[in-house]
Scaffold this active site. Structure first.
Site, PDB file in Angstrom:
ATOM      1  CB  SER A  42      -0.965  -0.053   1.190  1.00 27.80           C
ATOM      2  OG  SER A  42      -1.968   0.919   1.082  1.00 27.80           O
ATOM      3  CG  ASP A 128      -6.901  -3.592  -2.673  1.00 24.53           C
ATOM      4  OD1 ASP A 128      -7.547  -2.758  -2.018  1.00 24.53           O
ATOM      5  OD2 ASP A 128      -5.658  -3.677  -2.655  1.00 24.53           O
ATOM      6  CG  HIS A 168      -5.641  -2.589   0.874  1.00 25.13           C
ATOM      7  ND1 HIS A 168      -5.027  -2.240  -0.308  1.00 25.13           N
ATOM      8  CD2 HIS A 168      -5.041  -1.837   1.843  1.00 25.13           C
ATOM      9  CE1 HIS A 168      -4.121  -1.308  -0.080  1.00 25.13           C
ATOM     10  NE2 HIS A 168      -4.094  -1.061   1.211  1.00 25.13           N
TER      11      HIS A 168
END
Length: 338
Positions: A42, A128, A168
């Site tokens: 991320s 995600d 995610h």
């Protein structure tokens, strides 16, 4: 003053908070500059691509999990939250690649020829909902644009691993019920060993299977590497994992692993540095793993302890002059990278 500092550190320790004064500096090791990579999840993926493009002579290879293309936010938080996370509109890979080439030519980032024999591995999940799959797919197109437009980069390998089903998070080998969720500590029990695949992509086929890590996870004083004394908006303490042979002064590789937002040690303890799976593979490949740690702040506004990929640390955040990019370079040099 020394007594008061020690007393305060004692109070911090009792409350579970790290004190920088108790952590030593990084050890000086023998590192192989031909065996170096950066990886991140991320915001950590954005930081990894920033390190790779700002200093390709040091970090030619990168593994990016749920991250977007270099330069996407252009110093704008609104753009970061829309185009660079939700993909609305999708990032323009060709325009970003052209901008990167301009910045390299001006010396703002490194000479792109440093990526010539590098590897880029992009891992992102179909489920995600935080960083849209189209954003990660644009990252693959960004690197392909660079490779196809620069003759010197024809050997750059780009692998887009976007067909897996997870949310995610960073998938780990164990199975559980959170693979389709994005919940702390953001290690999805998916039955897929992302760390092992990252090592394979970065350093080739392993000589053996990984087992429980046998090396040493050490804490170190991050404030010792502030570039020119400037605040890099990091936590006082970071971590470094030393495989047994590396601690014994064998010549070893290096991976810098950047956590994601809300995944720093203040938020999740040692979950990322112990449980993400990097350490056991580090033993197999003889690769030291550096785990820098951010800190949350309200001024500048970074309440989730993200790496700076939109400009909270200054306008030059993703360049060779960025305070966090320079901190990483100072740290790896202190660790023994030539």
């Amino acid at each position: 003053m020394r007594y008061l500092t020690g007393l305060l550190c004692g109070v911090f320790l009792l409350s579970g908070v790290a004190c920088a004064d108790e952590a030593p500096p990084l050890p000086k090791l023998k590192l192989d500059p031909a065996k170096v990579a950066v990886a991140g999840l991320s915001s950590g993926a954005y930081m990894a691509t920033q390190m790779q493009l700002a200093y390709p002579e040091l970090f030619p290879s990168a593994a990016l999990v749920a991250g977007g293309p270099f330069g996407c936010a252009a110093g704008r938080l609104d753009l970061a939250l829309s185009t660079c996370m939700k993909g609305v509109p999708a990032p323009d890979a060709a325009a970003l690649a052209a901008k990167a080439k301009q910045r390299a030519a001006s010396g703002d980032i490194g000479a792109l020829k440093g990526l010539a024999h590098g590897q880029v591995y992009l891992l992102h999940g179909k489920d995600d909902a935080v960083v849209a799959p189209v954003v990660a797919e644009t990252t693959a197109r960004f690197y392909e644009q660079l490779r196809d437009s620069e003759p010197a980069l024809k050997s750059l390998k780009v692998t887009d691993d976007g067909g897996r089903v997870f949310a995610h998070n960073l998938p780990i080998a164990a199975t559980g019920d959170d693979c389709d969720k994005s919940v702390s500590p953001y290690l999805g029990h998916c039955g897929f060993d992302a760390a092992g695949e990252i090592f394979r992509q970065m350093f080739g086929k392993p000589a053996r299977d990984a087992s429980a890590p046998k090396g040493e996870l050490r804490r170190f004083n991050q404030d010792a590497y502030r570039p020119g004394g400037a605040d890099a908006f990091l936590a006082p303490t970071g971590y470094v994992y030393l495989p047994p042979d590396c601690a014994a002064r064998k010549r070893c590789g290096l991976m810098v692993a950047f956590h994601g937002c809300k995944q720093n040690a203040d938020a999740v303890g040692e979950a990322f540095v112990n449980d993400a799976g990097f350490n056991r593979w580090a033993d197999v490949y003889d690769v030291v793993v550096l785990y820098p740690q951010t800190r949350a702040s309200t001024a500048p506004m970074n309440p989730q302890a993200c790496w700076d990929w939109w400009g909270y640390s200054g306008d030059n955040y993703d360049s060779r002059q960025g305070v966090q990019t320079r901190w990483v370079v100072d740290a790896v040099k202190a660790l023994g990278l030539p």
